[in-house]
Motif scaffolding. Structure first.
Motif, short mmCIF file in Angstrom:
data_model
loop_
_atom_site.label_atom_id
_atom_site.label_comp_id
_atom_site.label_asym_id
_atom_site.label_seq_id
_atom_site.Cartn_x
_atom_site.Cartn_y
_atom_site.Cartn_z
N UNK A 30 0.86 -1.18 0.00
CA UNK A 30 0.00 0.00 0.00
C UNK A 30 0.89 1.23 0.00
N UNK A 31 0.40 2.27 -0.61
CA UNK A 31 1.16 3.51 -0.67
C UNK A 31 0.83 4.36 0.56
N UNK A 32 1.83 4.63 1.39
CA UNK A 32 1.60 5.39 2.62
C UNK A 32 1.01 6.76 2.30
N UNK A 33 1.26 7.24 1.10
CA UNK A 33 0.75 8.55 0.70
C UNK A 33 -0.74 8.51 0.39
N UNK A 34 -1.31 7.31 0.29
CA UNK A 34 -2.75 7.19 0.01
C UNK A 34 -3.51 6.51 1.15
N UNK A 35 -2.76 5.99 2.13
CA UNK A 35 -3.43 5.33 3.25
C UNK A 35 -3.94 6.39 4.21
N UNK A 36 -5.25 6.47 4.37
CA UNK A 36 -5.80 7.42 5.33
C UNK A 36 -5.54 6.91 6.74
N UNK A 37 -5.07 7.79 7.57
CA UNK A 37 -4.73 7.38 8.93
C UNK A 37 -6.01 7.14 9.73
N UNK A 38 -6.04 6.04 10.47
CA UNK A 38 -7.16 5.77 11.39
C UNK A 38 -6.56 5.35 12.73
N UNK A 39 -7.40 5.43 13.74
CA UNK A 39 -6.91 5.14 15.08
C UNK A 39 -6.53 3.66 15.17
N UNK A 40 -5.31 3.42 15.66
CA UNK A 40 -4.87 2.04 15.85
C UNK A 40 -4.22 1.43 14.63
N UNK A 41 -4.04 2.23 13.57
CA UNK A 41 -3.40 1.70 12.36
C UNK A 41 -2.01 1.13 12.69
N UNK A 42 -1.72 -0.02 12.09
CA UNK A 42 -0.41 -0.63 12.25
C UNK A 42 0.19 -0.84 10.87
N UNK A 43 1.41 -0.37 10.69
CA UNK A 43 2.05 -0.52 9.39
C UNK A 43 3.52 -0.83 9.59
N UNK A 44 4.11 -1.44 8.57
CA UNK A 44 5.53 -1.75 8.64
C UNK A 44 6.15 -1.51 7.27
N UNK A 45 7.43 -1.11 7.30
CA UNK A 45 8.11 -0.91 6.03
C UNK A 45 8.38 -2.27 5.40
N UNK A 46 8.51 -2.25 4.10
CA UNK A 46 8.72 -3.49 3.35
C UNK A 46 10.11 -3.52 2.77
N UNK A 47 10.47 -4.66 2.24
CA UNK A 47 11.65 -4.74 1.41
C UNK A 47 12.92 -4.45 2.19
N UNK A 48 12.90 -4.70 3.49
CA UNK A 48 14.11 -4.51 4.24
C UNK A 48 14.17 -5.54 5.36
N UNK A 49 15.34 -6.06 5.58
CA UNK A 49 15.51 -7.07 6.60
C UNK A 49 16.89 -6.92 7.21
N UNK A 50 17.06 -6.85 8.49
CA UNK A 50 16.02 -7.02 9.51
C UNK A 50 15.25 -5.75 9.83
N UNK A 51 15.73 -4.57 9.45
CA UNK A 51 14.97 -3.36 9.77
C UNK A 51 15.30 -2.32 8.73
N UNK A 52 14.45 -1.29 8.69
CA UNK A 52 14.66 -0.28 7.66
C UNK A 52 15.94 0.50 7.90
N UNK A 53 16.36 0.61 9.16
CA UNK A 53 17.57 1.36 9.48
C UNK A 53 18.83 0.57 9.18
N UNK A 54 18.81 -0.72 9.51
CA UNK A 54 19.96 -1.55 9.20
C UNK A 54 19.49 -2.66 8.28
N UNK A 55 19.87 -2.55 7.06
CA UNK A 55 19.34 -3.48 6.08
C UNK A 55 20.43 -4.37 5.55
N UNK A 56 20.22 -5.66 5.64
CA UNK A 56 21.21 -6.62 5.23
C UNK A 56 21.47 -6.56 3.73
N UNK A 57 20.41 -6.28 2.99
CA UNK A 57 20.52 -6.30 1.53
C UNK A 57 21.26 -5.10 0.96
#
Ligand code: ZN
Lengths: 204, 93, 1004
Positions: free
Chosen positions: C85-112
């Motif tokens: 999903x495009x974060x720029x089109x996802x309307x925020x709602x209470x309790x929304x949970x999202x995670x970045x994709x295409x990165x492992x183990x985390x968006x900050x430190x990416x093995x790839x």
């Protein structure tokens, strides 16, 4: 909540065991689904020349509609246009076997086919202010009042069932003639479609 | 999904129809007089035109009538529909 | 309430009195109703939102809409999980949970991210080049590539949501509710036309949502909302928001995906209200007001988090009250960046300067910028960006006199947001899908719609008209024209007054000049989502690619979920430079639906669970259910397969059922067999045409079996036809074949034999049919009828009698598919159950045994009766079936006759129907097992036929099979070898009739 009434039926119909599901709806759905008891239903094939039309008028007191998609009606009978040489005659006062005898007699002198189809069709009535929206979930006909009115009929597809649809009044009410083997599917589909109109109903 | 103008019922969506392939292919009167190739030509060979194509449709979930349509196979525009027995209209794609 | 450090204190269209919280990558954040996930992340200072597809480079939010290539997130978990999903089109709602994709183990430190350091290994076409050798290793490579390039993960459990479909018709469909779309809808709506206005956003307005210019005396959005209110008040107008017109198909069919409850928190959703609705709109006229997307510029490291489109930055400031950073730098070739710079300046952000490739910049936009004290770096370009995981500044150089290189020294400009604008590309996707051709407008540097192919009009920015006043004017005109075309009287509404500065000319630049060649220095991205750089395009051109379609596939340019919304024209421009062909000559790749991804759920709609497909039931169905039948699907019909008793398996049940038919009497439900009523003086003629045998001598009340051929001579249906009177026949067809045969007969009657007087009516479901079969069938029938003489003389085999059975008016056919004495009793469908119960109760003394389709098939196979679709597959002639006896030699003409003498059809080595008796009488061959002429260690082996039906035959006490075998008719007695699921089986070729060859039993 859609209203559903199950027409009383002593015969063995395909819909006898379909019951209300009582699904909650979040906005009021103005539609009533009713299973109607078919009486005399007859499929007629004939070339609609003047003599044949006249013979039917004399016997039934009702004209054979020749304008595509129209219905002619008399006190106890509707004649629905199916095709240029095909009609469905409904007679509320008699059984199919009697109705087909009446029509066979009327068309005895013509190259015609008269078949009792009372047992092969079921009728489901969809009525109420939201009837169009419920039907349009599965039907590609333009049922808008500018295009479709009482006295009009059309054979088409609703969801995955072939249906002969007849608008009978401005409520609006539609009577759906459906093959008995598809009737349970169509009933359940209509029940489901009528369970919510959230998002579908025009904002006020 | 096309919208097809049934010559009897008017415009309806394609779900109500079946296509019967190329139109105006007449059955040979004396098949026995034909060579294998001539007969095969009738049974199997079709023009597969790019552009205007005359084809047979049946309003199977409607009035059950077969009719002909002139469809541009490039744009899919249906230029005309006409009843069986009627002559195809003169059209250019 | 936690701090949102980048939230502006006032302004925006967010609802500040409705704060909500959400979780991103496991951390809690706060936002407001009215935010998108992207705007809320930016408000919280979250700038790193993903890793790129190939090089795993850190990426930030680049856009504010459907064109987002970077901020692609996985939404929710479990059953509600939705990838891509495009974060720029996802309307925020209470309790929304999202995670970045295409990165492992985390968006900050990416093995790839190591791939980035070896990027020479990943040039254009690297999949094709690198991983194809050795060929056998591809499977291993693929596993790792797919893991690393994973685009989110799909849910593993059923979708809990409800989806709907709607069919609707309208006079005018307007796509896009920006200034042009609103005006078009208003003009058409006022004319009384049925209007649908559709927009992908949660409110109308389009570009007006961030516009600061007034329309008439109102702020732009006040005007937009007034129009919306007027439209809603019109009885025939509908405004569909959160709805994406994603496909424009033939004959003005536009598909729209409406998100009804995606913007609600999971706790507010319900399976009783739809999550999404698929609208199929058939419009008389379509107005495309789909707007335009701003283009990025191509320069080194143009993907660093903090680099975004100028229009997106403006949108975050004006619409969401979010500062995309602390200080902004602009890089542009046109005026629109100036608007954004002024708005950001007005919002209190520091604007370090505007780097503009143009020189001698004049005009009122530039004047306003200068008045605000913002420096303009004329005739300069960004040559490098700085900062590790986020932008800290850029290096700037002057363009040389010819404009194709840079001169002098580099200058450093500081800022943490770089807002770029390379001009605008009209959103021509829907127009292109409607088969309209695009023209390249050299003055505007963009593709604009050419002549429409369908009934559509394009307006506003979609048409290359970027001034607000032009959008309004074009919209009013188009709405009026569309309404007129749809048959309404319409007048053009008065144009409101709009005071807006003129635009100065843009300078066509794509990849901006640099001091280093494109392979050196930082990567210059064209397609951010697919990590395609200008160097990749150059390489493709060098390797000889000339077609843009090939370029696309070779480099994967424009093939991501964003479908090249940002990269399309830029890629073409670079390709044009490399190949020397100008952009119009290169053309564009085809735009295909969907415009943005569509959920599988909404495509399925309510065609799920019990509504997935109609289940057709016979009038006796409930009896079968209560008697414990197991069912078989025959087309849409549910037919009893067999009736197991006391823990019987299928083999045991079928054996018992067949033995009952062979020894006493069995009963089967044959209601599904097709029944066509044929009437008229020419029925006999029709039958002679469509069946291979002769029908002239059939007497009234007698039945005859017939084979129907296509004109190619191949069998396509069979059945028994009964003469009811001179001009009235009843034809039976295979189950499920009635519709097809009906259509076939009507086609010939309506198209070829217009003089033939025959009416065909399908009466299949008018009748219920009970088939009673077995030596005691006559005794049973006799007990239930008083007006039919059932004696063999009075009611012979292959005849029909009308009368009363169990008090019900019936037609009784004495025909047999089991090889035993057999009757098919037809009564009106509503009486079917009564008939069945009467037969069951009366048949008790004969131990009447219900049997299902499996036993039916066994019984008929023992008799060597074919089933169309088992023994035939569209390539089998009557001769192949050994049924020459049914092909009339006397008839001059019938459908398919001529084909039967074609050279290929009379070959002696055609596959022909035979029986097979395995050497081991207990071994049942598999259907489809191959008869081979030579056994090899493993397939392939030379094949000469295959098994079409195979059973254990209880009445013959051994296994039997039917097969199509090359030259089989002349090979009786031969032993053949069958390769059956790995077993090598020997079988003797025999007649396909295994039981009662002389027919004494069914004729009894
Ligand atoms: Zn029609």
């Amino acid at each position: 909540m859609p209203n559903k009434s199950v027409g009383e039926s002593k015969k063995q119909g395909a819909l006898d065991h379909c019951e209300h599901t009582g699904r909650p709806a979040y906005i009021e759905v103005g539609v009533t689904l009713t299973q109607m008891r078919p009486t005399g239903l007859v499929n007629v094939r004939v070339r609609p020349d003047n003599l044949a039309v006249e013979s039917i008028r004399n016997k039934l007191g009702c004209d054979l509609p020749t304008v595509p998609g129209t219905v002619e009606s008399s006190s106890d009978c509707h004649i629905l246009w199916i095709g240029p040489t095909e009609w469905l005659v409904t007679m509320s006062s008699c059984e199919g076997s009697v109705a087909s005898e009446v029509l066979s007699a009327a068309l005895a002198e013509f190259h015609a086919a008269v078949n009792d189809v009372s047992d092969s069709l079921h009728i489901i009535r969809v009525s109420g202010e939201d009837a169009r929206l419920v039907l349009e979930k599965g039907c590609s006909l333009d049922l808008h009042q500018r295009e479709f009115r009482p006295g009009r009929c059309a054979r088409s597809v609703i969801a995955k069932a072939t249906v002969l649809l007849h608008q009978t009044d401005d409520a609006p009410s539609f009577e759906l003639y459906v093959d008995r083997s598809y009737a349970e599917y169509l009933w359940r589909w209509l029940e489901d479609a009528a369970s919510t109109l959230v998002g579908v109903k025009r904002q006020e | 999904m096309f919208q097809i103008d049934c010559p009897f019922c008017g415009p309806r969506w394609q779900v109500e129809f079946v296509c019967g392939g190329e139109a105006h292919i007449e059955r040979p009167i004396n098949p026995d007089m034909l060579s294998d190739d001539e007969w095969a030509d009738y049974v199997f060979m079709r023009t597969n035109s790019k552009g205007m194509h005359y084809e047979r449709w049946c309003h199977i979930h409607g009035c059950r009538q077969w009719f002909n349509a002139a469809r541009d196979t490039v744009s899919d525009k249906i230029h005309a529909t006409y009843r069986m027995g009627e002559k195809p209209p003169e059209l250019s794609s | 309430m936690k701090q949102q450090p980048y939230r502006l204190p006032t302004g925006g269209r967010i609802e500040r009195n409705r704060p909500i919280s959400f979780v991103y990558d496991g951390r809690p954040y706060d936002g407001f109703i009215g935010d998108t996930l992207a705007s809320a992340l930016l408000a919280n200072g979250v700038r790193l939102v993903g890793r790129s597809f190939k090089y795993h480079r850190p990426r930030g939010v680049m856009t504010a809409g459907s064109n987002e290539p970077n901020a692609i997130v996985q939404l929710e978990t479990g059953a509600y999980a939705e990838p891509n999903t495009r974060a720029t089109q996802v309307e925020l709602y209470d309790g929304l949970t999202a995670a970045s994709q295409n990165c492992w183990p985390s968006v900050g430190f990416d093995f790839g991210a190591w791939t980035s350091h070896f990027s020479d290994l990943f040039p254009a076409g690297f999949y094709y080049k690198t991983f194809m050798w050795p060929r056998s290793a591809w499977m291993r490579y693929e596993y790792f590539i797919r893991r690393m390039a994973g685009l989110g993960s799909s849910p593993r459990v059923p979708d809990p949501d409800r989806y709907e479909k709607m069919h609707t018709h309208c006079d005018v469909l307007v796509v896009g509710s920006g200034p042009a779309g609103l005006s078009a809808a208003l003009a058409a709506g006022r004319a009384g036309a049925r209007v649908i206005l559709v927009d992908e956003q949660n409110e109308v307005g389009g570009s007006l949502l961030e516009e600061t210019i007034a329309i008439g005396n109102d702020p732009a959005m006040s005007w937009a909302n007034k129009v919306r209110e007027e439209l809603i008040a019109l009885p025939e107008t509908r405004v569909l928001l959160r709805s994406t017109a994603y496909g424009y198909y033939d004959h003005n069919l536009v598909m729209i995906s409406q998100r009804v409850s995606d913007h609600l928190g999971l706790s507010e959703r319900s399976t009783d209200i739809p999550r999404q609705i698929l609208w199929k709109v058939r419009a008389k006229e379509v107005v495309l007001a789909t707007g335009a997307h701003e283009r990025p510029l191509i320069f080194p490291d143009n993907d660093r988090p903090g680099v975004m489109l100028a229009s997106a930055a403006r949108s975050y400031v004006n619409r969401y009250a979010v500062k995309p950073g602390s200080s902004a730098i602009f890089f542009t070739n046109n005026d629109s960046a100036y608007k954004a710079a002024l708005d950001m300046h007005a919002a209190g952000m520091r604007v370090s300067g505007i780097i503009d490739v143009r020189s001698d910049i004049s005009g009122s936009w530039a004047q306003s910028v200068r008045d605000a004290g913002i420096p303009i770096f004329e005739n300069q370009v960004v040559v490098a960006t700085h900062g590790k995981s986020g932008l800290k500044g850029v290096s700037v150089m002057k363009l040389n006199p010819s404009g194709d290189g840079v001169d002098g020294v580099t200058q450093r400009v500081h800022g943490d947001v770089l807002c770029m604008s390379g001009g605008w590309s009209p959103v021509v996707h829907l127009f292109s899908q409607s088969r309209g051709k695009l023209n390249f407008d050299v003055a505007k540097n963009c593709f604009v719609p050419g002549t429409p192919v369908q009934a559509s009009i394009t307006v506003g920015a979609c048409n290359g008209s970027f001034l607000l006043s032009d959008c309004l004017r074009e919209g009013f005109l188009a709405g009026t024209e569309a309404a007129k075309n749809a048959g309404f009287e319409a007048i053009v509404p008065d144009l409101p007054d709009v005071q807006e500065p003129e635009l100065t000319e843009e300078r066509a630049v794509w990849e901006t000049p640099n001091r280093l060649p494109s392979g050196r220095g930082g990567k210059r991205f064209i397609d951010f989502q697919n990590d395609v750089t200008s160097r990749d395009v150059e390489l493709a051109a060098r390797e000889g690619y000339l077609s843009v379609e090939h370029l696309k596939r070779y480099t994967t340019l424009g093939m991501g979920t964003d479908q090249g919304k940002l990269s399309n024209v830029n890629g073409l421009a670079v390709f044009s430079r490399c190949t020397g062909h100008d952009i119009p000559a290169l053309g564009v790749t085809t735009f295909r639906p969907p415009y943005t991804p569509v959920t599988f759920g909404v495509i399925g709609g309510r065609d799920v669970d019990h509504l997935f497909d109609p289940v057709r039931k016979t009038p006796m169905h409930e009896w079968h259910v209560s008697s414990g039948a197991l069912f078989e699907d025959v087309g849409q019909w549910k037919r009893p397969h067999y009736y197991p008793q006391d823990g019987e398996d299928m083999a045991a049940a079928v054996k018992r059922e067949c033995e009952a038919v062979g020894s006493t009497v069995g009963i089967a439900d044959a209601s599904t067999l097709g029944k066509l009523d044929l009437r008229g003086p020419d029925v006999k003629k029709l039958l002679n045409w469509v069946y291979t045998n002769a029908w002239n001598k059939l007497e009234t009340d007698r039945c005859r079996y017939g084979l129907m051929l296509g004109e190619n001579g191949m069998v396509f249906d069979d059945g028994v036809t009964t003469k009811l009177s001179d001009e009235h026949y009843l034809m039976s067809t295979t189950s499920g074949g009635a519709g097809h045969v009906h259509q076939w007969l009507e086609e010939w009657l309506q198209c070829e034999w217009l003089d033939m007087k025959v009416w065909v009516t399908n009466i299949t479901t008018q009748y219920a049919v009970a088939q009673i079969s077995g030596p005691r069938a006559r005794d049973l029938l006799a007990e239930l009828t008083s007006d039919i003489d059932v004696s063999p003389q009075a009611f012979p085999f292959m005849s029909m009698r009308c009368g009363t059975v169990a008090g019900i008016s019936a037609r009784v056919f004495r025909i047999s598919f089991s090889g035993e004495l057999s009757y098919e009793i037809n009564v009106p469908a509503n009486k079917g159950m009564a008939l069945w119960r009467a037969l069951m109760s009366c048949g008790q003394k004969y131990n009447i045994t219900p049997y299902g389709t499996e036993s039916m098939h066994v019984l008929r196979a023992e008799k060597g009766f074919i089933i169309v679709g088992e023994e035939t597959d569209g390539t089998v002639t009557p001769m192949d079936l050994g049924m020459d006896w049914i092909v009339s030699k006397a008839k001059k003409n019938f459908l398919g006759k001529r084909s039967l003498s074609r050279s290929d059809i009379i070959k002696s080595d055609r596959k022909q129907l035979v029986g097979l008796l395995t050497d081991n009488p207990d071994y049942v061959l598999g259907v489809g097992a191959q008869i081979v002429s030579q056994i090899n260690e493993s397939p392939p082996m030379p094949m000469e036929g295959h098994v079409t039906s195979s059973y254990y035959g209880p009445r013959v006490g051994r296994s039997i099979a039917m097969a199509l075998l090359s030259g089989g008719l002349k090979r009786q007695g031969e032993t053949v070898t069958v390769w059956d699921r790995g077993n090598i089986v020997r079988a003797k070729v025999s007649s396909p009739v295994f039981y009662d060859r002389d027919g004494d039993r069914m004729n009894a």
